[in-house]
Design a protein around this motif. Structure first.
Motif, PDB file in Angstrom:
ATOM      1  N   TYR A   6     -20.729   5.103-162.493  1.00 48.66           N
ATOM      2  CA  TYR A   6     -20.486   5.790-163.443  1.00 48.66           C
ATOM      3  C   TYR A   6     -21.257   5.985-164.129  1.00 48.66           C
ATOM      4  CZ  TYR A   6     -15.240   5.703-162.728  1.00 48.66           C
ATOM      5  OH  TYR A   6     -13.581   5.315-162.601  1.00 48.66           O
ATOM      6  N   PHE A   7     -22.328   5.577-163.818  1.00 46.60           N
ATOM      7  CA  PHE A   7     -23.976   5.944-164.628  1.00 46.60           C
ATOM      8  C   PHE A   7     -24.735   6.347-163.788  1.00 46.60           C
ATOM      9  CE2 PHE A   7     -21.676   2.674-166.848  1.00 46.60           C
ATOM     10  CZ  PHE A   7     -21.097   3.000-167.995  1.00 46.60           C
ATOM     11  N   ILE A   8     -25.587   7.040-164.112  1.00 50.47           N
ATOM     12  CA  ILE A   8     -26.195   7.883-162.877  1.00 50.47           C
ATOM     13  C   ILE A   8     -28.053   8.205-163.816  1.00 50.47           C
ATOM     14  CG2 ILE A   8     -27.535  10.163-162.378  1.00 50.47           C
ATOM     15  CD1 ILE A   8     -23.924   8.911-161.433  1.00 50.47           C
ATOM     16  N   ARG A   9     -28.709   8.168-163.182  1.00 45.26           N
ATOM     17  CA  ARG A   9     -30.578   8.170-163.273  1.00 45.26           C
ATOM     18  C   ARG A   9     -31.160   9.864-162.535  1.00 45.26           C
ATOM     19  NH1 ARG A   9     -30.779   3.649-166.200  1.00 45.26           N
ATOM     20  NH2 ARG A   9     -30.533   1.225-164.954  1.00 45.26           N
ATOM     21  N   ALA A  10     -31.347  10.666-162.434  1.00 46.71           N
ATOM     22  CA  ALA A  10     -31.611  12.082-162.466  1.00 46.71           C
ATOM     23  C   ALA A  10     -32.685  11.324-161.300  1.00 46.71           C
ATOM     24  CB  ALA A  10     -32.424  12.480-163.725  1.00 46.71           C
ATOM     25  N   GLY A  11     -33.808  10.815-161.254  1.00 45.68           N
ATOM     26  CA  GLY A  11     -34.238  10.573-160.260  1.00 45.68           C
ATOM     27  C   GLY A  11     -34.056  10.166-158.952  1.00 45.68           C
ATOM     28  N   GLU A  12     -33.001   9.681-159.263  1.00 46.68           N
ATOM     29  CA  GLU A  12     -32.222   8.450-157.875  1.00 46.68           C
ATOM     30  C   GLU A  12     -31.059  10.195-157.587  1.00 46.68           C
ATOM     31  OE1 GLU A  12     -30.215   5.598-159.570  1.00 46.68           O
ATOM     32  OE2 GLU A  12     -31.782   4.425-159.692  1.00 46.68           O
ATOM     33  N   VAL A  13     -31.318  11.297-157.751  1.00 45.82           N
ATOM     34  CA  VAL A  13     -30.188  12.188-157.416  1.00 45.82           C
ATOM     35  C   VAL A  13     -31.202  13.338-156.626  1.00 45.82           C
ATOM     36  CG1 VAL A  13     -28.698  14.365-158.300  1.00 45.82           C
ATOM     37  CG2 VAL A  13     -28.610  11.640-159.203  1.00 45.82           C
ATOM     38  N   PRO A  14     -30.933  13.577-155.799  1.00 39.45           N
ATOM     39  CA  PRO A  14     -31.217  14.829-154.721  1.00 39.45           C
ATOM     40  C   PRO A  14     -31.447  16.042-155.375  1.00 39.45           C
ATOM     41  CG  PRO A  14     -29.340  14.097-153.929  1.00 39.45           C
ATOM     42  CD  PRO A  14     -29.908  13.279-155.146  1.00 39.45           C
ATOM     43  N   GLY A  15     -32.982  16.499-155.285  1.00 40.80           N
ATOM     44  CA  GLY A  15     -32.471  18.079-155.806  1.00 40.80           C
ATOM     45  C   GLY A  15     -32.705  19.217-155.258  1.00 40.80           C
ATOM     46  N   TYR A  16     -31.963  20.209-155.446  1.00 39.64           N
ATOM     47  CA  TYR A  16     -31.816  20.897-154.291  1.00 39.64           C
ATOM     48  C   TYR A  16     -31.764  22.421-154.901  1.00 39.64           C
ATOM     49  CZ  TYR A  16     -27.328  22.078-157.290  1.00 39.64           C
ATOM     50  OH  TYR A  16     -26.740  22.603-158.670  1.00 39.64           O
ATOM     51  N   HIS A  17     -32.830  23.754-154.555  1.00 35.01           N
ATOM     52  CA  HIS A  17     -33.168  24.617-154.899  1.00 35.01           C
ATOM     53  C   HIS A  17     -32.290  25.834-154.900  1.00 35.01           C
ATOM     54  CE1 HIS A  17     -37.391  23.892-155.405  1.00 35.01           C
ATOM     55  NE2 HIS A  17     -37.187  23.114-153.705  1.00 35.01           N
ATOM     56  N   PRO A  18     -30.831  26.581-156.088  1.00 36.08           N
ATOM     57  CA  PRO A  18     -30.155  27.043-156.449  1.00 36.08           C
ATOM     58  C   PRO A  18     -30.574  28.475-155.644  1.00 36.08           C
ATOM     59  CG  PRO A  18     -30.587  27.079-158.495  1.00 36.08           C
ATOM     60  CD  PRO A  18     -31.474  25.798-157.548  1.00 36.08           C
ATOM     61  N   ALA A  19     -29.115  28.848-155.278  1.00 38.60           N
ATOM     62  CA  ALA A  19     -28.992  30.267-154.808  1.00 38.60           C
ATOM     63  C   ALA A  19     -29.118  31.449-156.250  1.00 38.60           C
ATOM     64  CB  ALA A  19     -27.883  30.844-154.265  1.00 38.60           C
ATOM     65  N   ASN A  20     -30.027  32.388-155.488  1.00 34.69           N
ATOM     66  CA  ASN A  20     -30.445  33.543-157.051  1.00 34.69           C
ATOM     67  C   ASN A  20     -30.811  33.747-158.789  1.00 34.69           C
ATOM     68  OD1 ASN A  20     -28.949  36.122-157.560  1.00 34.69           O
ATOM     69  ND2 ASN A  20     -28.434  35.606-159.542  1.00 34.69           N
ATOM     70  N   HIS A  21     -31.194  31.941-158.237  1.00 33.62           N
ATOM     71  CA  HIS A  21     -32.528  31.344-158.982  1.00 33.62           C
ATOM     72  C   HIS A  21     -33.819  31.422-158.521  1.00 33.62           C
ATOM     73  CE1 HIS A  21     -28.852  30.566-160.593  1.00 33.62           C
ATOM     74  NE2 HIS A  21     -29.353  29.834-161.664  1.00 33.62           N
ATOM     75  N   VAL A  22     -35.054  31.510-159.149  1.00 34.54           N
ATOM     76  CA  VAL A  22     -36.541  30.864-158.800  1.00 34.54           C
ATOM     77  C   VAL A  22     -37.225  30.346-159.440  1.00 34.54           C
ATOM     78  CG1 VAL A  22     -36.696  33.549-157.455  1.00 34.54           C
ATOM     79  CG2 VAL A  22     -36.992  33.337-159.389  1.00 34.54           C
ATOM     80  N   GLY A  23     -38.359  29.657-158.238  1.00 33.86           N
ATOM     81  CA  GLY A  23     -38.838  28.227-159.202  1.00 33.86           C
ATOM     82  C   GLY A  23     -37.813  27.701-159.965  1.00 33.86           C
TER      83      GLY A  23
END
Length: 128
Positions: A6-23
């Motif tokens: 129930y507790f999340i640390r942002a640095g532990e969550v994998p990142g992704y590049h969303p569709a229809n967005h740049v940079g």
């Protein structure tokens, strides 16, 4: 049985590049796969200078963006606003919107979807 978190640390969550967005690099903080949330989704987005969301809408999904760092320009339904830290905006379901970074430094933004978007291509409308 897997222990639910129930507790999340942002640095532990994998990142992704969303569709229809740049940079843009998003991290899904709250969702089905992180805490089992079924009615909403919370993302941390980091967006580069001059980049952001191209025109699009989400059918049946409400979206809120809460600015943490940097400055951006948001547009929805003919309304335009420059946003900075502590500001937020609401994108109603089915309303085309854009979001563009204005500051030299990247924008950090908390994005909330209800119901969850989950990067599902069936949950986005792009202009023809």
């Amino acid at each position: 049985m897997t222990k639910r978190r129930y507790f999340i640390r942002a640095g532990e969550v994998p990142g992704y590049h969303p569709a229809n967005h740049v940079g843009t690099l998003n991290r899904r903080l709250i969702g089905r796969e992180t805490v089992g949330a079924e009615q909403l989704e919370v993302l941390l987005g980091v967006i580069e200078k001059g980049k952001g969301a191209l025109p699009h809408a989400h059918p049946g999904i409400e979206q809120v963006c809460y600015m943490l760092e940097g400055r951006a320009r948001a547009e929805v339904a003919g309304e335009v606003c420059e946003l900075g830290p502590g500001d937020c905006c609401f994108f109603p379901p089915d309303q085309q919107h854009t979001f563009t970074v204005l500051s030299d430094e990247p924008v950090k933004v908390l994005v909330i979807y209800a119901p969850p978007y989950e990067e599902n291509p069936d949950r986005v409308i792009r202009p023809a």
